[in-house]
Scaffold this active site. Sequence first.
Site, PDB file in Angstrom:
ATOM      1  N   ASP A 237     -15.751  19.006 -13.901  1.00 24.52           N
ATOM      2  CA  ASP A 237     -16.100  20.311 -13.340  1.00 24.52           C
ATOM      3  C   ASP A 237     -16.242  20.240 -11.823  1.00 24.52           C
ATOM      4  O   ASP A 237     -15.820  21.150 -11.106  1.00 24.52           O
ATOM      5  CB  ASP A 237     -17.395  20.842 -13.959  1.00 24.52           C
ATOM      6  CG  ASP A 237     -17.232  21.267 -15.409  1.00 24.52           C
ATOM      7  OD1 ASP A 237     -16.084  21.328 -15.899  1.00 24.52           O
ATOM      8  OD2 ASP A 237     -18.265  21.541 -16.062  1.00 24.52           O
TER       9      ASP A 237
ATOM     10  N   SER B  49       0.982   4.190  -2.805  1.00 19.65           N
ATOM     11  CA  SER B  49       0.816   5.606  -2.453  1.00 19.65           C
ATOM     12  C   SER B  49       1.967   6.444  -3.004  1.00 19.65           C
ATOM     13  O   SER B  49       1.750   7.554  -3.513  1.00 19.65           O
ATOM     14  CB  SER B  49       0.739   5.769  -0.935  1.00 19.65           C
ATOM     15  OG  SER B  49      -0.394   5.109  -0.425  1.00 19.65           O
TER      16      SER B  49
ATOM     17  N   GLU C 295      -6.317  18.118  -4.852  1.00 19.87           N
ATOM     18  CA  GLU C 295      -5.714  18.178  -6.188  1.00 19.87           C
ATOM     19  C   GLU C 295      -5.407  16.778  -6.702  1.00 19.87           C
ATOM     20  O   GLU C 295      -5.647  16.466  -7.879  1.00 19.87           O
ATOM     21  CB  GLU C 295      -4.441  19.019  -6.164  1.00 19.87           C
ATOM     22  CG  GLU C 295      -3.839  19.247  -7.530  1.00 19.87           C
ATOM     23  CD  GLU C 295      -4.738  20.076  -8.432  1.00 19.87           C
ATOM     24  OE1 GLU C 295      -5.067  19.595  -9.536  1.00 19.87           O
ATOM     25  OE2 GLU C 295      -5.112  21.194  -8.033  1.00 19.87           O
TER      26      GLU C 295
ATOM     27  N   ARG D 260       4.163  10.177  -7.185  1.00 19.00           N
ATOM     28  CA  ARG D 260       4.974  10.376  -8.395  1.00 19.00           C
ATOM     29  C   ARG D 260       4.090  10.743  -9.590  1.00 19.00           C
ATOM     30  O   ARG D 260       4.432  11.624 -10.382  1.00 19.00           O
ATOM     31  CB  ARG D 260       5.802   9.134  -8.708  1.00 19.00           C
ATOM     32  CG  ARG D 260       7.085   9.036  -7.896  1.00 19.00           C
ATOM     33  CD  ARG D 260       7.994   7.920  -8.393  1.00 19.00           C
ATOM     34  NE  ARG D 260       7.555   6.605  -7.988  1.00 19.00           N
ATOM     35  CZ  ARG D 260       7.774   6.069  -6.785  1.00 19.00           C
ATOM     36  NH1 ARG D 260       8.413   6.749  -5.879  1.00 19.00           N
ATOM     37  NH2 ARG D 260       7.352   4.863  -6.504  1.00 19.00           N
ATOM     38  N   ALA D 261       2.950  10.096  -9.705  1.00 17.37           N
ATOM     39  CA  ALA D 261       2.012  10.425 -10.787  1.00 17.37           C
ATOM     40  C   ALA D 261       1.488  11.847 -10.609  1.00 17.37           C
ATOM     41  O   ALA D 261       1.365  12.598 -11.578  1.00 17.37           O
ATOM     42  CB  ALA D 261       0.859   9.421 -10.819  1.00 17.37           C
TER      43      ALA D 261
ATOM     44  N   ALA E 272      -0.292  21.525 -11.688  1.00 18.53           N
ATOM     45  CA  ALA E 272      -0.955  22.132 -10.529  1.00 18.53           C
ATOM     46  C   ALA E 272      -0.443  21.512  -9.232  1.00 18.53           C
ATOM     47  O   ALA E 272      -0.204  22.221  -8.248  1.00 18.53           O
ATOM     48  CB  ALA E 272      -2.461  21.975 -10.647  1.00 18.53           C
TER      49      ALA E 272
ATOM     50  N   ALA F   4       0.836  -1.206   0.000  1.00 17.18           N
ATOM     51  CA  ALA F   4       0.000   0.000   0.000  1.00 17.18           C
ATOM     52  C   ALA F   4       0.869   1.254   0.000  1.00 17.18           C
ATOM     53  O   ALA F   4       0.558   2.232  -0.688  1.00 17.18           O
ATOM     54  CB  ALA F   4      -0.935  -0.012   1.207  1.00 17.18           C
TER      55      ALA F   4
ATOM     56  N   ARG G 293       2.486  20.066  -8.750  1.00 14.14           N
ATOM     57  CA  ARG G 293       3.873  20.515  -8.543  1.00 14.14           C
ATOM     58  C   ARG G 293       3.904  21.913  -7.942  1.00 14.14           C
ATOM     59  O   ARG G 293       4.696  22.194  -7.036  1.00 14.14           O
ATOM     60  CB  ARG G 293       4.658  20.507  -9.858  1.00 14.14           C
ATOM     61  CG  ARG G 293       5.140  19.157 -10.289  1.00 14.14           C
ATOM     62  CD  ARG G 293       6.189  19.248 -11.391  1.00 14.14           C
ATOM     63  NE  ARG G 293       5.797  20.057 -12.516  1.00 14.14           N
ATOM     64  CZ  ARG G 293       5.082  19.625 -13.560  1.00 14.14           C
ATOM     65  NH1 ARG G 293       4.684  18.370 -13.593  1.00 14.14           N
ATOM     66  NH2 ARG G 293       4.776  20.430 -14.546  1.00 14.14           N
TER      67      ARG G 293
END
Length: 136
Positions: free
Chosen positions: A108, A31, A82, A36-37, A43, A27, A45
């Site tokens: 949205d 995570s 985010e 990393r993804a 946004a 797990a 970063r």
Amino acid sequence: MSHPPPAPHEPTNAQKNRTGLHRLWHATRYSLDGLRAGWGEAAFRQEASAALVLLPLSVWLGRGWTEVALLAGSVVLLMVVELLNSGIEAAIDRIGPEWHALSKRAKDMGSAAVLLSLLLCVGIWASAIYQRFLHG
């Protein structure tokens, strides 16, 4: 080492069969893969870069552990939202590139969640700055 395909009644996600520290280890790796993804999103970063400044600043600005927790927590909450928004967008994009009303609605709503968490963060920080420097 390849594993045989699961029987029809078994879950296809191997994580569901893991227990204890083995499950925790996997797990944690998932995570970290998610972080990393997320780093691949501009946004996220930007928010993570701001967090490098804001999290230590929250310790200095906050007048007690409650204020520090609110200041730091609002920044972390923004990053969490985010990541969730990016996950929603990735899932929608996987379905297909064509326009669909439900896809637009999902994207949205994810964007609105980011906006609300950003406004919350700004509000908490503005209040703390006001209290510290302008109100005494």
